[in-house]
Scaffold this motif. Structure first.
Motif, PDB file in Angstrom:
ATOM      1  N   VAL A  43      73.661  23.045 -76.815  1.00 47.97           N
ATOM      2  CA  VAL A  43      74.632  22.939 -75.712  1.00 47.97           C
ATOM      3  C   VAL A  43      75.790  23.900 -75.933  1.00 47.97           C
ATOM      4  O   VAL A  43      76.257  24.591 -75.002  1.00 47.97           O
ATOM      5  CB  VAL A  43      75.146  21.481 -75.598  1.00 47.97           C
ATOM      6  N   GLU A  44      76.239  23.987 -77.169  1.00 48.32           N
ATOM      7  CA  GLU A  44      77.326  24.916 -77.497  1.00 48.32           C
ATOM      8  C   GLU A  44      76.899  26.353 -77.224  1.00 48.32           C
ATOM      9  O   GLU A  44      77.668  27.167 -76.668  1.00 48.32           O
ATOM     10  CB  GLU A  44      77.722  24.729 -78.976  1.00 48.32           C
ATOM     11  N   ILE A  94      64.496  17.487 -63.239  1.00 47.71           N
ATOM     12  CA  ILE A  94      65.201  18.613 -63.868  1.00 47.71           C
ATOM     13  C   ILE A  94      65.913  19.446 -62.792  1.00 47.71           C
ATOM     14  O   ILE A  94      67.076  19.849 -62.955  1.00 47.71           O
ATOM     15  CB  ILE A  94      64.239  19.470 -64.688  1.00 47.71           C
ATOM     16  N   VAL A  95      65.175  19.713 -61.674  1.00 47.24           N
ATOM     17  CA  VAL A  95      65.755  20.525 -60.580  1.00 47.24           C
ATOM     18  C   VAL A  95      66.983  19.823 -60.015  1.00 47.24           C
ATOM     19  O   VAL A  95      68.028  20.435 -59.739  1.00 47.24           O
ATOM     20  CB  VAL A  95      64.692  20.772 -59.485  1.00 47.24           C
ATOM     21  N   TYR A 103      73.113  19.920 -67.504  1.00 50.65           N
ATOM     22  CA  TYR A 103      72.025  20.416 -68.356  1.00 50.65           C
ATOM     23  C   TYR A 103      71.079  19.274 -68.661  1.00 50.65           C
ATOM     24  O   TYR A 103      71.441  18.097 -68.617  1.00 50.65           O
ATOM     25  CB  TYR A 103      72.564  21.065 -69.639  1.00 50.65           C
ATOM     26  N   VAL A 104      69.849  19.668 -69.019  1.00 51.80           N
ATOM     27  CA  VAL A 104      68.785  18.691 -69.270  1.00 51.80           C
ATOM     28  C   VAL A 104      68.016  19.126 -70.515  1.00 51.80           C
ATOM     29  O   VAL A 104      67.696  20.309 -70.671  1.00 51.80           O
ATOM     30  CB  VAL A 104      67.830  18.569 -68.067  1.00 51.80           C
ATOM     31  N   LEU A 118      61.773  21.918 -78.307  1.00 53.16           N
ATOM     32  CA  LEU A 118      62.887  21.271 -77.623  1.00 53.16           C
ATOM     33  C   LEU A 118      63.505  22.320 -76.712  1.00 53.16           C
ATOM     34  O   LEU A 118      63.898  23.405 -77.170  1.00 53.16           O
ATOM     35  CB  LEU A 118      63.919  20.765 -78.628  1.00 53.16           C
ATOM     36  N   ILE A 119      63.587  21.988 -75.405  1.00 54.57           N
ATOM     37  CA  ILE A 119      64.073  22.967 -74.430  1.00 54.57           C
ATOM     38  C   ILE A 119      65.330  22.423 -73.781  1.00 54.57           C
ATOM     39  O   ILE A 119      65.386  21.260 -73.371  1.00 54.57           O
ATOM     40  CB  ILE A 119      63.019  23.260 -73.342  1.00 54.57           C
ATOM     41  N   LEU A 120      66.348  23.299 -73.717  1.00 46.60           N
ATOM     42  CA  LEU A 120      67.569  22.981 -72.999  1.00 46.60           C
ATOM     43  C   LEU A 120      67.564  23.753 -71.683  1.00 46.60           C
ATOM     44  O   LEU A 120      67.477  24.997 -71.669  1.00 46.60           O
ATOM     45  CB  LEU A 120      68.805  23.365 -73.829  1.00 46.60           C
TER      46      LEU A 120
END
Length: 481
Positions: A43-44, A94-95, A103-104, A118-120
């Motif tokens: 996230v950062e 997600i959309v 964010y998801v 792992l996907i951001l």
């Protein structure tokens, strides 16, 4: 169970609980902690990518962060459905989140070499989003390494903890066991063992208190023993005095009975005119007077002994020439059958009560004359003992033995058990009382050839006090009368 093992198992249980907690934490929460930490970093990173202030070097950022960064159109998300990676419902979700500028995160398994990832999904621009992908295989590998490392630490902690628990429990219980042994010894009245460990904790204070208690008990018990011994001695002395009192009363009764009976008999004879002639009457009267004098002498001696024992006996010391007293005694009791020799100086100045020391000399000389056997002369010897003079009166006698020496000073004690009429057996008791009042040493001993030696000491006076009145003779001489 002994306290040492109790402490050991308690500490070992604490170590096991800590190790078990570490294992549970490592197994259940470590992976979640890693993933949470990774999400925060992603996230950062996503915020950096969408911030227009930063100039991004994507290649360098991907390499250092071990991620893949892709900027895609929102429509490309539906390719994931065609690849059978993500269901359509999740893609729609997600959309929706991206449309809300949120964010998801999604974990999924890709069909290529990357496997589980792992996907951001980070909103970027209109109809576009940023996709930051990090493989979970690296996290799994890190977790496995961390788990093995922690298992090693846990084993080491178990070994060290067990050892430390044993050592600490032993160190803690050793002084307690020592205190236990000391208290057991104290219970058996053995106060020789002391707690000697230097410790400032409660055990050290307890050891100091036990040492102090043991010392106090030992002192008190010693005092009690001394009191008991003294009490036993007093009881024995009371018994002895009681026996002496009974013997004394019996002896006094016996000594008085004979003269009273004689006086009574002769007086009765006078009353009944048995003595018809003047000569017989005079004889009866002489016997009565003689026995009365004996009774008077006995009563006076008894009164003197009573005064000595009760503490009312007083003496008056003065400066006396002992030689002159001895010479007067020799002149008084010299006979043709027995000679008395004096051995010593003529200047024998002592500090004493002249009247009572004269009584001592007279009693000892009379005693020597009375019980002397054989042809050996009686001797009176004066020895210079620095600050004292020792007077020794010796005579030969076969009647006195070593067994008699302990009782010879006792009132009414006689070597001759037949109790002759020449004395009462009080002479030596009076001698002892007078000399004890003078605080003078005295005694009796037997030397070879049955020589009996009575001796006593008197305080010496410096002869310079008499240098104007007396002549000095430094050489010892023997005077025979």
């Amino acid at each position: 169970m002994k306290i040492r093992w109790k402490i050991f198992f308690l500490m070992f249980s604490v170590v096991l609980m800590i190790i078990f907690g570490l294992m549970v934490t490592n197994t259940i929460y470590l992976e979640k902690f890693y993933i949470k930490n990774k999400k925060e970093k992603l996230v950062e990173l996503g915020h950096i990518l969408i911030d227009p202030k930063y100039v991004i070097d994507f290649q360098n950022l991907e390499m250092h962060s071990n991620v893949a960064i892709l900027i895609k159109k929102t429509d490309e998300l539906y390719k994931l459905e065609s690849e059978a990676v993500v269901p359509r419902e999740e893609i729609e979700e997600i959309v929706t989140q991206l449309a809300k500028n949120e964010y998801v995160f999604k974990e999924m398994t890709l069909l290529d070499y990357r496997g589980k990832v792992l996907i951001l999904f980070m909103p970027y621009m209109k109809d576009r989003y940023i996709e930051i992908i990090t493989p979970l295989s690296f996290i799994q590998e890190g977790l496995e390494i961390s788990t093995r490392y922690h298992l090693l630490i846990i084993m080491l902690a178990l070994i060290i903890g067990s050892s430390m628990s044993f050592i600490f429990s032993k160190k803690m219980t050793d002084p307690i066991l020592e205190l236990k042994e000391i208290t057991q010894r104290i219970s058996l009245l053995d106060f020789n063992v002391k707690f000697e460990k230097e410790s400032r904790d409660e055990i050290g204070e307890l050891g100091y208190a036990i040492n102090k208690m043991g010392g106090t008990l030992e002192k008190n018990i010693d005092e009690i023993n001394k009191v008991n011994r003294k009490l036993m001695e007093e009881i024995e002395n009371e018994k002895r005095l009681e026996n002496l009192r009974k013997e004394f009363i019996a002896s006094v009764s016996h000594e008085l009975k004979t003269p009273i009976a004689i006086i009574q008999g002769y007086a009765q004879g006078l009353m009944e005119n048995i003595a018809e002639t003047e000569e017989d009457r005079n004889f009866y009267c002489e016997i009565i007077v003689e026995e009365s004098l004996k009774m008077d002498s006995l009563v006076k001696e008894l009164l003197l002994i009573t005064q000595m024992e009760s503490g009312y006996f007083k003496i008056q010391k003065e400066e006396v020439n002992l030689y002159q007293m001895i010479k007067d005694i020799i002149d008084k009791y010299i006979t043709k059958d027995k000679k008395i020799k004096y051995i010593g100086d003529k200047d024998v100045f002592v500090y004493c009560d002249e009247k009572y020391i004269d009584r001592v000399l007279e009693n000892l000389v009379v005693n020597a004359l009375k019980y002397s056997t054989g042809d050996r002369d009686i001797t009176i010897k004066v020895e210079d003992q620095q600050d004292k003079y020792r007077v020794i009166i010796s005579n030969e006698s076969e009647n006195l033995s070593e067994d008699d020496l302990e009782n010879i000073w006792t009132p009414f004690y006689r070597v001759d058990k037949a109790r002759d009429r020449d004395g009462h057996g009080l002479g030596l008791a009076i001698v002892r009382g007078i000399l004890e009042k003078h605080k003078s040493a005295l005694g009796v001993y037997i030397t070879e050839k049955n020589i009996i030696n009575f001796w006593f000491e008197l305080e010496k006076i410096n002869g310079d006090l008499y240098k104007n009145n007396c002549d000095k003779y430094n050489d010892e001489y023997i005077e025979e009368i």
